[in-house]
Design a protein around this motif. Sequence first.
Motif, PDB file in Angstrom:
ATOM      1  N   LYS A 191      -0.127   3.582  -3.252  1.00 53.02           N
ATOM      2  CA  LYS A 191      -0.146   5.037  -3.268  1.00 53.02           C
ATOM      3  C   LYS A 191       0.307   5.570  -4.626  1.00 53.02           C
ATOM      4  N   GLN A 227      -5.140   9.065 -10.160  1.00 55.08           N
ATOM      5  CA  GLN A 227      -5.723  10.381  -9.894  1.00 55.08           C
ATOM      6  C   GLN A 227      -5.239  11.394 -10.936  1.00 55.08           C
ATOM      7  N   LEU A 244      -2.457   4.784  -7.099  1.00 53.12           N
ATOM      8  CA  LEU A 244      -3.601   5.673  -6.920  1.00 53.12           C
ATOM      9  C   LEU A 244      -3.260   7.096  -7.380  1.00 53.12           C
ATOM     10  N   SER A 251       0.831  -1.198   0.000  1.00 49.43           N
ATOM     11  CA  SER A 251       0.000   0.000   0.000  1.00 49.43           C
ATOM     12  C   SER A 251       0.865   1.248   0.000  1.00 49.43           C
TER      13      SER A 251
END
Length: 161
Positions: free
Chosen positions: A28, A35, A31, A23
């Motif tokens: 991260k 994003q 993501l 994670s």
Amino acid sequence: MVIEWGTALYQLLAFAVLLLILSKFALKPLLGVMQKRQDMINEQIDSAEQNRKEAEKLLAEQREEMQKARVEARELIENAKKAGEQQGQEMVRAAKEEAQRIHQQALAEIQNEKDQAVAALREQVASLSVLIAQKVIEKELDASEQDQLVQEYLKQASEEL
């Protein structure tokens, strides 16, 4: 089946550590990339929408300009037609005036030549009358000779005219 709690706990702990590591280092950034990609897609959608609105605005402006150009072209054509008609009427009027002037000038010339011809004829008649009178006085003639002499002089005068 016997569950070994030590191994299960160790596997659970290893899975949790692996999950934390993934994670932190994988999820991260993944993501974050997702994003960024979502933001970029949203920007492109906004930009496309703005471009579409600008294109519609430009299209409306171009249509308005085309309409104005058509109206101006019609006005120019109408003005040119009116100017042509006025110029044609002016040319006809000028031609009529010129024809009238030439006609009046011709009439004046004819009258002048007529007056000159009448004056010349009067002079000739007067001079012939004087000549006839002189001849008659010089020669006393009888009536038939006098008539013959007058006829000769009149014939001579008509040939000179």
